[in-house]
Design a protein around this motif. Sequence first.
Motif, PDB file in Angstrom:
ATOM      1  N   GLY A   1       0.764  -1.308  -0.134  1.00 19.20           N
ATOM      2  CA  GLY A   1       0.268  -0.655  -0.113  1.00 19.20           C
ATOM      3  C   GLY A   1       0.679   1.792   0.222  1.00 19.20           C
ATOM      4  N   HIS A   2       0.679   2.315  -0.296  1.00 17.81           N
ATOM      5  CA  HIS A   2       1.568   3.795  -0.404  1.00 17.81           C
ATOM      6  C   HIS A   2       1.730   3.943   1.529  1.00 17.81           C
ATOM      7  CE1 HIS A   2       0.769   4.878  -4.633  1.00 17.81           C
ATOM      8  NE2 HIS A   2      -0.102   4.754  -4.673  1.00 17.81           N
ATOM      9  N   LEU A   3       2.798   3.345   1.932  1.00 12.70           N
ATOM     10  CA  LEU A   3       3.080   4.526   2.517  1.00 12.70           C
ATOM     11  C   LEU A   3       4.216   5.503   2.310  1.00 12.70           C
ATOM     12  CD1 LEU A   3       4.193   1.145   3.802  1.00 12.70           C
ATOM     13  CD2 LEU A   3       2.227   2.254   4.689  1.00 12.70           C
TER      14      LEU A   3
ATOM     15  N   GLU B   1       7.974   6.638   0.491  1.00 14.32           N
ATOM     16  CA  GLU B   1       8.301   7.179  -1.227  1.00 14.32           C
ATOM     17  C   GLU B   1       9.102   8.868  -0.332  1.00 14.32           C
ATOM     18  OE1 GLU B   1       3.746   7.937  -1.906  1.00 14.32           O
ATOM     19  OE2 GLU B   1       4.242   5.387  -2.314  1.00 14.32           O
ATOM     20  N   ASP B   2       9.058   9.051   0.768  1.00 16.18           N
ATOM     21  CA  ASP B   2      10.642   9.803   1.344  1.00 16.18           C
ATOM     22  C   ASP B   2      11.622  10.248   0.351  1.00 16.18           C
ATOM     23  OD1 ASP B   2      11.677  12.164   1.820  1.00 16.18           O
ATOM     24  OD2 ASP B   2      12.033  12.119   3.935  1.00 16.18           O
ATOM     25  N   LEU B   3      12.202  10.929  -1.038  1.00 15.25           N
ATOM     26  CA  LEU B   3      12.983  10.910  -1.602  1.00 15.25           C
ATOM     27  C   LEU B   3      14.106  10.678  -0.657  1.00 15.25           C
ATOM     28  CD1 LEU B   3      11.887  11.065  -5.435  1.00 15.25           C
ATOM     29  CD2 LEU B   3      12.889   8.507  -4.020  1.00 15.25           C
ATOM     30  N   THR B   4      14.206  11.815   0.329  1.00 13.89           N
ATOM     31  CA  THR B   4      15.434  11.915   1.117  1.00 13.89           C
ATOM     32  C   THR B   4      15.976  10.787   2.389  1.00 13.89           C
ATOM     33  OG1 THR B   4      13.930  12.738   2.677  1.00 13.89           O
ATOM     34  CG2 THR B   4      14.810  14.573   1.035  1.00 13.89           C
ATOM     35  N   THR B   5      15.407   9.708   2.457  1.00 14.02           N
ATOM     36  CA  THR B   5      15.616   8.662   3.015  1.00 14.02           C
ATOM     37  C   THR B   5      15.533   7.509   1.978  1.00 14.02           C
ATOM     38  OG1 THR B   5      14.250   8.321   4.463  1.00 14.02           O
ATOM     39  CG2 THR B   5      15.636   9.851   5.083  1.00 14.02           C
ATOM     40  N   SER B   6      16.544   6.050   2.264  1.00 12.01           N
ATOM     41  CA  SER B   6      16.783   4.858   2.149  1.00 12.01           C
ATOM     42  C   SER B   6      15.594   4.807   2.992  1.00 12.01           C
ATOM     43  CB  SER B   6      17.673   4.641   1.769  1.00 12.01           C
ATOM     44  OG  SER B   6      17.988   4.443   3.345  1.00 12.01           O
ATOM     45  N   SER B   7      14.691   3.262   2.716  1.00 12.04           N
ATOM     46  CA  SER B   7      13.568   2.522   3.537  1.00 12.04           C
ATOM     47  C   SER B   7      14.083   1.779   4.934  1.00 12.04           C
ATOM     48  CB  SER B   7      13.020   1.539   2.171  1.00 12.04           C
ATOM     49  OG  SER B   7      13.810   0.800   1.821  1.00 12.04           O
TER      50      SER B   7
ATOM     51  N   TRP C   1      24.039   7.766  -9.535  1.00 15.81           N
ATOM     52  CA  TRP C   1      23.467   9.090  -9.788  1.00 15.81           C
ATOM     53  C   TRP C   1      23.645   9.846 -10.827  1.00 15.81           C
ATOM     54  CZ3 TRP C   1      22.362  10.600  -5.045  1.00 15.81           C
ATOM     55  CH2 TRP C   1      22.276   9.891  -3.731  1.00 15.81           C
ATOM     56  N   ASP C   2      23.852   9.524 -11.564  1.00 17.29           N
ATOM     57  CA  ASP C   2      23.454   9.044 -13.335  1.00 17.29           C
ATOM     58  C   ASP C   2      22.334   8.676 -14.006  1.00 17.29           C
ATOM     59  OD1 ASP C   2      25.821  10.307 -13.630  1.00 17.29           O
ATOM     60  OD2 ASP C   2      27.598   8.475 -14.784  1.00 17.29           O
ATOM     61  N   SER C   3      21.798   8.262 -12.702  1.00 13.77           N
ATOM     62  CA  SER C   3      20.398   7.497 -13.790  1.00 13.77           C
ATOM     63  C   SER C   3      19.378   8.565 -13.435  1.00 13.77           C
ATOM     64  CB  SER C   3      19.866   6.277 -13.000  1.00 13.77           C
ATOM     65  OG  SER C   3      19.403   6.706 -11.363  1.00 13.77           O
ATOM     66  N   GLN C   4      17.774   7.973 -13.823  1.00 17.99           N
ATOM     67  CA  GLN C   4      16.585   9.524 -13.505  1.00 17.99           C
ATOM     68  C   GLN C   4      16.762   9.270 -12.544  1.00 17.99           C
ATOM     69  OE1 GLN C   4      15.156  11.216 -14.615  1.00 17.99           O
ATOM     70  NE2 GLN C   4      13.607  11.458 -14.071  1.00 17.99           N
ATOM     71  N   ARG C   5      16.503   7.766 -11.903  1.00 25.68           N
ATOM     72  CA  ARG C   5      15.868   8.138 -10.540  1.00 25.68           C
ATOM     73  C   ARG C   5      17.052   8.453  -9.429  1.00 25.68           C
ATOM     74  NH1 ARG C   5      12.738   5.261  -7.218  1.00 25.68           N
ATOM     75  NH2 ARG C   5      13.827   5.088  -4.400  1.00 25.68           N
ATOM     76  N   GLY C   6      17.987   8.670  -9.517  1.00 29.14           N
ATOM     77  CA  GLY C   6      19.644   9.673  -8.922  1.00 29.14           C
ATOM     78  C   GLY C   6      19.405  10.524  -8.568  1.00 29.14           C
ATOM     79  N   ARG C   7      18.962  11.528 -10.710  1.00 31.71           N
ATOM     80  CA  ARG C   7      19.132  12.654 -10.404  1.00 31.71           C
ATOM     81  C   ARG C   7      17.663  13.331  -9.034  1.00 31.71           C
ATOM     82  NH1 ARG C   7      20.756  11.372 -15.702  1.00 31.71           N
ATOM     83  NH2 ARG C   7      18.651  10.855 -16.825  1.00 31.71           N
ATOM     84  N   VAL C   8      16.835  12.543  -9.537  1.00 28.79           N
ATOM     85  CA  VAL C   8      15.658  12.703  -8.729  1.00 28.79           C
ATOM     86  C   VAL C   8      16.191  12.862  -7.314  1.00 28.79           C
ATOM     87  CG1 VAL C   8      13.102  12.080  -8.339  1.00 28.79           C
ATOM     88  CG2 VAL C   8      13.748  11.935 -10.659  1.00 28.79           C
ATOM     89  N   VAL C   9      16.576  12.106  -6.942  1.00 25.46           N
ATOM     90  CA  VAL C   9      17.084  11.505  -5.580  1.00 25.46           C
ATOM     91  C   VAL C   9      17.740  12.286  -4.914  1.00 25.46           C
ATOM     92  CG1 VAL C   9      18.577  10.236  -3.593  1.00 25.46           C
ATOM     93  CG2 VAL C   9      16.676   8.886  -5.081  1.00 25.46           C
ATOM     94  N   ALA C  10      19.125  13.214  -6.010  1.00 22.83           N
ATOM     95  CA  ALA C  10      19.917  14.156  -5.176  1.00 22.83           C
ATOM     96  C   ALA C  10      19.229  15.651  -5.660  1.00 22.83           C
ATOM     97  CB  ALA C  10      20.905  13.882  -6.567  1.00 22.83           C
ATOM     98  N   ARG C  11      18.283  15.421  -6.381  1.00 17.14           N
ATOM     99  CA  ARG C  11      17.286  17.017  -5.960  1.00 17.14           C
ATOM    100  C   ARG C  11      16.916  17.411  -5.104  1.00 17.14           C
ATOM    101  NH1 ARG C  11      16.053  16.832 -11.510  1.00 17.14           N
ATOM    102  NH2 ARG C  11      14.009  16.007 -11.048  1.00 17.14           N
ATOM    103  N   ALA C  12      16.117  15.919  -4.469  1.00 20.27           N
ATOM    104  CA  ALA C  12      15.344  15.707  -3.057  1.00 20.27           C
ATOM    105  C   ALA C  12      16.108  16.189  -2.497  1.00 20.27           C
ATOM    106  CB  ALA C  12      14.381  14.051  -3.000  1.00 20.27           C
ATOM    107  N   ARG C  13      17.567  15.644  -2.655  1.00 20.25           N
ATOM    108  CA  ARG C  13      18.597  15.827  -1.109  1.00 20.25           C
ATOM    109  C   ARG C  13      18.945  16.743  -1.200  1.00 20.25           C
ATOM    110  NH1 ARG C  13      21.334   9.899  -0.917  1.00 20.25           N
ATOM    111  NH2 ARG C  13      19.317   8.604   0.261  1.00 20.25           N
TER     112      ARG C  13
END
Length: 235
Positions: free
Chosen positions: A105-107, A111-117, A217-229
């Motif tokens: 379920g959505h938790l 979904e907070d990209l500034t922390t790892s699960s 960090w060069d992946s799409q997800r990495g860029r989104v995470v880096a931006r979030a952080r």
Amino acid sequence: MDPIAPPFPRDLGIIGAGRVGLALAALADHAQIDVAVAASRGPDAIQAQVEAAAPRARAATVEQAAGAQVVVLALPLGKVRALDPSQFDGALVIDATNYWWELDGHLAQFEDLTTSSSEQVQRLLPGARVVKALNHLSAYALEELARERGEPDRIAVAVAGDDQGDVRAVRSLVDQLGFEPVAAGALAEGMRFEPGTELFGADADVAEAREMLARFWDSQRGRVVARARREVPRP
Ligand SMILES: NC(=O)c1ccc[n+]([C@@H]2O[C@H](COP(=O)([O-])OP(=O)(O)OC[C@H]3O[C@@H](n4cnc5c(N)ncnc54)[C@H](OP(=O)(O)O)[C@@H]3O)[C@@H](O)[C@H]2O)c1
């Protein structure tokens, strides 16, 4: 003598008797480690499954399994909140869980990209020492691709944690289970082998795994995470 050389750990507790929990029980049993497996249904309900997967392993309560020298979380991530945190105080806990919104379920906290699960798991179990590992291979890969040390084609398992001693201990266990441990930085860096990353689900050797971790960090997800952080991506 190296305190974390085999026979470390003398015992392993596994919370979760599903696909990944039983696969890990079988590997640890094969490695001559005493294994206790627990599920929410209680020991009697899982005894037969545990015996079939790992003949010397025993079905246990969550409290008993949490008392082992090393404990693996192999239950749905959303269920970690149902655990009694006090049972994990002082425990070295391997977080093998992943956030699957389809299952969990959505938790929002996951979904907070500034922390790892796994950092969120650490917050849920504040008295434990959480290390992330054994989450990014499928149960099938765990069952079929484990190889003794020295055999060719061993595949990599990433290990991320904040305490170097704990990371070394988990790397030693990963090696005994049949995989090549790869140090992947602090617990926050576990983000680099969560679902949706290149390493997740990949049967990679050590060199490939390191490259995949570095490319995060060069992946799409990495860029989104880096931006979030709001951090500068690592080189
Ligand atoms: N399957 C894979 O290939 C794989 C590989 C690596 C990592 N993982 C991760 O490992 C976790 C488990 O996946 P799975 O596929 O093994 O799930 P699964 O087959 O559905 O098994 C889940 C297990 O967790 C137990 N459980 C649920 N709530 C519990 C609680 N409150 N206390 C104790 N045990 C509880 C269940 O027992 P009851 O039925 O008694 O509740 C069941 O034995 C997930 O986070 C997944 O992302 C899975």
